[in-house]
Scaffold this motif. Structure first.
Motif, mmCIF file in Angstrom:
data_model
loop_
_atom_site.group_PDB
_atom_site.id
_atom_site.type_symbol
_atom_site.label_atom_id
_atom_site.label_comp_id
_atom_site.label_asym_id
_atom_site.label_seq_id
_atom_site.Cartn_x
_atom_site.Cartn_y
_atom_site.Cartn_z
ATOM 1 N N ILE A 1 0.844 -1.193 0.000
ATOM 2 C CA ILE A 1 0.000 0.000 0.000
ATOM 3 C C ILE A 1 0.879 1.242 0.000
ATOM 4 O O ILE A 1 2.060 1.189 0.359
ATOM 5 C CB ILE A 1 -0.954 0.051 1.215
ATOM 6 C CG1 ILE A 1 -0.167 0.008 2.518
ATOM 7 C CG2 ILE A 1 -1.974 -1.069 1.164
ATOM 8 C CD1 ILE A 1 -0.979 0.351 3.745
ATOM 9 N N ALA A 2 0.299 2.345 -0.409
ATOM 10 C CA ALA A 2 0.980 3.646 -0.367
ATOM 11 C C ALA A 2 -0.091 4.695 -0.108
ATOM 12 O O ALA A 2 -1.280 4.454 -0.324
ATOM 13 C CB ALA A 2 1.697 3.914 -1.681
ATOM 14 N N GLY A 3 0.342 5.842 0.369
ATOM 15 C CA GLY A 3 -0.631 6.881 0.632
ATOM 16 C C GLY A 3 -0.001 8.137 1.202
ATOM 17 O O GLY A 3 1.221 8.290 1.215
ATOM 18 N N THR A 4 -0.891 9.014 1.696
ATOM 19 C CA THR A 4 -0.487 10.320 2.183
ATOM 20 C C THR A 4 -1.209 10.650 3.478
ATOM 21 O O THR A 4 -2.442 10.526 3.549
ATOM 22 C CB THR A 4 -0.824 11.400 1.134
ATOM 23 O OG1 THR A 4 -0.240 11.029 -0.114
ATOM 24 C CG2 THR A 4 -0.303 12.756 1.553
ATOM 25 N N TYR A 5 -0.443 11.054 4.492
ATOM 26 C CA TYR A 5 -0.991 11.556 5.757
ATOM 27 C C TYR A 5 -1.184 13.060 5.659
ATOM 28 O O TYR A 5 -0.369 13.757 5.053
ATOM 29 C CB TYR A 5 -0.003 11.302 6.912
ATOM 30 C CG TYR A 5 -0.035 9.928 7.503
ATOM 31 C CD1 TYR A 5 -0.677 9.685 8.706
ATOM 32 C CD2 TYR A 5 0.599 8.861 6.877
ATOM 33 C CE1 TYR A 5 -0.689 8.422 9.269
ATOM 34 C CE2 TYR A 5 0.592 7.598 7.426
ATOM 35 C CZ TYR A 5 -0.057 7.387 8.627
ATOM 36 O OH TYR A 5 -0.062 6.136 9.188
ATOM 37 N N ARG A 6 -2.238 13.563 6.297
ATOM 38 C CA ARG A 6 -2.492 14.995 6.418
ATOM 39 C C ARG A 6 -2.868 15.281 7.869
ATOM 40 O O ARG A 6 -3.332 14.408 8.583
ATOM 41 C CB ARG A 6 -3.636 15.438 5.488
ATOM 42 C CG ARG A 6 -3.260 15.346 4.031
ATOM 43 C CD ARG A 6 -2.197 16.403 3.682
ATOM 44 N NE ARG A 6 -1.798 16.300 2.291
ATOM 45 C CZ ARG A 6 -0.594 15.914 1.884
ATOM 46 N NH1 ARG A 6 0.325 15.564 2.741
ATOM 47 N NH2 ARG A 6 -0.298 15.871 0.622
ATOM 48 N N GLY A 7 -2.665 16.521 8.276
ATOM 49 C CA GLY A 7 -2.938 16.910 9.660
ATOM 50 C C GLY A 7 -1.624 17.165 10.361
ATOM 51 O O GLY A 7 -0.715 17.783 9.782
ATOM 52 N N ASP A 8 -1.480 16.693 11.599
ATOM 53 C CA ASP A 8 -0.234 16.877 12.337
ATOM 54 C C ASP A 8 0.926 16.131 11.691
ATOM 55 O O ASP A 8 2.078 16.468 11.907
ATOM 56 C CB ASP A 8 -0.393 16.424 13.794
ATOM 57 C CG ASP A 8 -1.348 17.312 14.559
ATOM 58 O OD1 ASP A 8 -1.491 18.502 14.205
ATOM 59 O OD2 ASP A 8 -1.960 16.822 15.522
#
Length: 168
Positions: free
Chosen positions: A59-66
């Motif tokens: 899997i791959a992805g992107t975190y947002r927020g802190d």
């Protein structure tokens, strides 16, 4: 004015204790520090010839927020249970890295994941992300991140996260 010796000693001892406490508090803050993190991430399957997962799922992805970062993960196991035929829920483990900004810190977290997901319905998923190390400003990192959301094949999904990241 002549201050009695016992009063002078008690006063100096008090000042020394206060100075020592202030110094140790400053050193403690400079040592291992922890921050709370929260936000969301999106993820998608990244299987293909570069995926080295023994169960065929990366899997791959992107975190947002802190956390403002990209991540990649490799599933190490997917396990069905005696209840899977009735619930569609299976268990998983994976290894992942999260690289980017963690509030004021930059680096890469090394993570061991364990969780469960439903193959049916909306694809509900829960994931405990145990931080086992890091690089850059996160060298020696520890902590954990809890996430819940949805994930379906082949679309991917979105989760909300909350956790604590500590620097070593």
């Amino acid at each position: 004015m002549n201050v009695p010796r016992k009063l002078r000693t008690a006063t100096m001892t008090g000042v020394a204790v206060i100075a020592a406490l202030a110094l140790s508090a400053g050193q403690s803050a400079a040592g291992e520090r922890c921050i709370e993190v929260r936000g969301s991430y999106v993820e998608h399957p990244a299987s293909g010839p570069d995926c080295v997962s023994p169960v065929g799922l990366c899997i791959a992805g992107t975190y947002r927020g802190d956390i403002d970062a990209s991540f990649a993960g490799t599933a190490s196991s997917i396990v069905t249970t005696a209840d899977t035929p009735a619930t569609t829920v299976s268990l998983f483990t994976s290894d992942s890295t999260i690289t980017g900004r963690f509030k004021q810190w930059r680096g890469t977290l090394i993570v061991k994941n364990a969780g469960s997901f439903a193959a049916g319905g909306d694809g509900s998923i829960v994931d405990l992300q145990t931080i086992v190390g890091g690089t850059g400003q996160l060298s020696g990192a520890t902590g954990s991140i809890r996430a819940s959301g949805t994930f379906t094949f082949p679309d991917g999904g979105r989760s909300q996260y909350l956790g604590t990241v500590c620097r070593g």
